[in-house]
Write an enzyme that holds these catalytic residues in place. Structure first.
Site, mmCIF file in Angstrom:
data_model
loop_
_atom_site.group_PDB
_atom_site.id
_atom_site.type_symbol
_atom_site.label_atom_id
_atom_site.label_comp_id
_atom_site.label_asym_id
_atom_site.label_seq_id
_atom_site.Cartn_x
_atom_site.Cartn_y
_atom_site.Cartn_z
ATOM 1 N N LYS A 107 0.824 -1.209 0.000
ATOM 2 C CA LYS A 107 0.000 0.000 0.000
ATOM 3 C C LYS A 107 0.862 1.265 0.000
ATOM 4 O O LYS A 107 0.497 2.275 -0.596
ATOM 5 C CB LYS A 107 -0.968 -0.013 1.176
ATOM 6 C CG LYS A 107 -2.154 -0.942 0.901
ATOM 7 C CD LYS A 107 -3.043 -1.122 2.091
ATOM 8 C CE LYS A 107 -4.164 -2.087 1.757
ATOM 9 N NZ LYS A 107 -4.865 -2.557 2.958
ATOM 10 N N LYS A 189 -4.303 -10.886 -8.234
ATOM 11 C CA LYS A 189 -5.624 -11.396 -7.865
ATOM 12 C C LYS A 189 -6.727 -10.449 -8.316
ATOM 13 O O LYS A 189 -6.470 -9.268 -8.556
ATOM 14 C CB LYS A 189 -5.690 -11.575 -6.346
ATOM 15 C CG LYS A 189 -5.500 -10.280 -5.559
ATOM 16 C CD LYS A 189 -6.012 -10.384 -4.132
ATOM 17 C CE LYS A 189 -6.215 -9.000 -3.526
ATOM 18 N NZ LYS A 189 -7.172 -8.864 -2.478
ATOM 19 N N LYS A 192 -11.144 -5.300 -5.688
ATOM 20 C CA LYS A 192 -12.190 -4.289 -5.834
ATOM 21 C C LYS A 192 -11.683 -3.051 -6.558
ATOM 22 O O LYS A 192 -12.388 -2.459 -7.349
ATOM 23 C CB LYS A 192 -12.688 -3.865 -4.452
ATOM 24 C CG LYS A 192 -13.643 -4.867 -3.857
ATOM 25 C CD LYS A 192 -14.434 -4.225 -2.743
ATOM 26 C CE LYS A 192 -14.460 -5.117 -1.542
ATOM 27 N NZ LYS A 192 -13.409 -4.834 -0.563
#
Ligand code: ADP
Length: 326
Positions: A107, A189, A192
């Site tokens: 992140k 993967k 969202k």
């Protein structure tokens, strides 16, 4: 106990990694499932779309079969004890171990402008959510394995320091191993917020599903019989196993092994089975979202159950810590 962040539309990874297990667990366990709205603030500080996103996560879980009468289905921010336990656990979590967390490093790389303390202590908040209900089993996808290990560390550290209050939480999946639903481009993967054209969302239209599946990465096919599959082909077979009948998967496995596979046909079949899987969920979500009062009642009922459980745990925590002065 488990949770999903209201940071966008739910996708096939959320479904098979998390929600499909929730729906089975609700028959066998005393369950707590939450919309992790506080977690979303670590990366999505703008709250303009939060209410709509919370409603969507509620509706999408219910459309997938989660029954708010059988479980506590609630919003994280409606359980204020979360903040209290998070505070105590933060004093047992060390900067060094938090900085080493893979998701934190990722992140930071993606968003160097917003490296806030909440982001660093994300695993502490997640541990809090779990042990606040003294939960033993946590249905999550493979991406959460390291966070679960940290939750065990924090629970054990608390128990060691102040006395046994928490069971050790374990990652849980009915199929034994944790699942990672891969993205359609063979890179990482489904997610969202990243990789949107390579992620299949439960809200995607039939045409969008077809378009995304047809663009999935393939090649000109194997040249030797029974050759090992490259990762991106393995990923397509994994997606087929999730939504196609076993005989369909078997036919394409045979075609692959005999070097007669036609990826165009495979993708067309996968797209149709995917449409058949997603379309009924999508239309139910639309219906549930229309009923705002119904969603409110679900949140109120869930908050009541979660607050009762959290209140009981926090009494034990305060006593164990010696914070009971009269
Ligand atoms: P996202 O990463 O899409 O924002 P969350 O962090 O809210 O999703 O995760 C919600 C749940 O869905 C977690 O249990 C997580 O492990 C699971 N999950 C998310 N993406 C995948 C995936 N591609 N495959 C399997 N499980 C996943």
């Amino acid at each position: 106990m488990s949770g999903i962040r209201p940071t966008g539309f739910l996708h096939l990874g959320n479904y098979f990694g998390a929600i499909s297990n929730y729906v089975k667990m609700q028959e066998d366990f005393d369950c707590f499932f939450m919309v992790a709205d506080l977690h979303s603030l670590t990366t999505h500080p703008d709250t303009a779309a939060l209410k709509a996103n919370v409603h969507r996560v509620l509706a999408e879980n219910i459309a997938c079969g989660l029954d708010p009468d059988k479980v506590a289905f609630y919003c994280q921010s409606h359980v204020h004890e979360t903040a209290e336990l998070y505070l105590y656990l933060n004093m047992m979590a060390y900067k060094g171990e938090l900085e080493k967390t893979t998701t934190f490093k990722e992140k930071v790389r993606l968003n160097p402008e917003n490296v806030n303390a909440g982001l660093l202590t994300y695993p502490v908040l997640m541990a809090t959510d779990i042990i606040l209900h003294r939960a033993k089993y946590v249905p999550v996808g493979k991406d959460q394995e390291q966070h679960l290990e940290m939750a065990r560390t924090f629970a054990n550290r608390f128990n060691h320091r102040y006395g046994d209050v928490f069971p050790e939480p374990l990652a849980f999946n009915y199929n034994q191993s944790l699942l990672k639903v891969p993205s359609l481009d063979g890179e990482g993967k489904m997610s969202k917020s990243e990789n949107q054209m390579a992620t299949l969302y439960l809200a995607d239209s039939d045409d969008m599903i077809r378009k995304k599946v047809m663009k999935a990465k393939t090649d000109s096919g194997p040249t030797e019989k029974n050759a090992p599959k490259p990762d991106y082909i393995e990923n397509i077979f994994l997606l087929m196993k999730l939504v196609c009948p076993a005989e369909t998967v078997g036919k394409f496995e045979d075609d692959y092994n005999n070097c007669v596979i036609r990826y165009g046909d495979l993708k067309k079949q996968l797209a149709e089975d995917m449409v058949n899987f997603i379309a009924p969920i999508r239309s139910q979500v639309d219906a549930i979202l229309q009923d705002e009062e119904g969603l409110k009642q679900i949140m109120l009922k869930g908050a009541e159950k979660a607050n009762t459980s959290a209140g009981e745990t926090m009494k034990l925590v305060r006593e164990a810590m010696g914070l009971n002065y009269f």
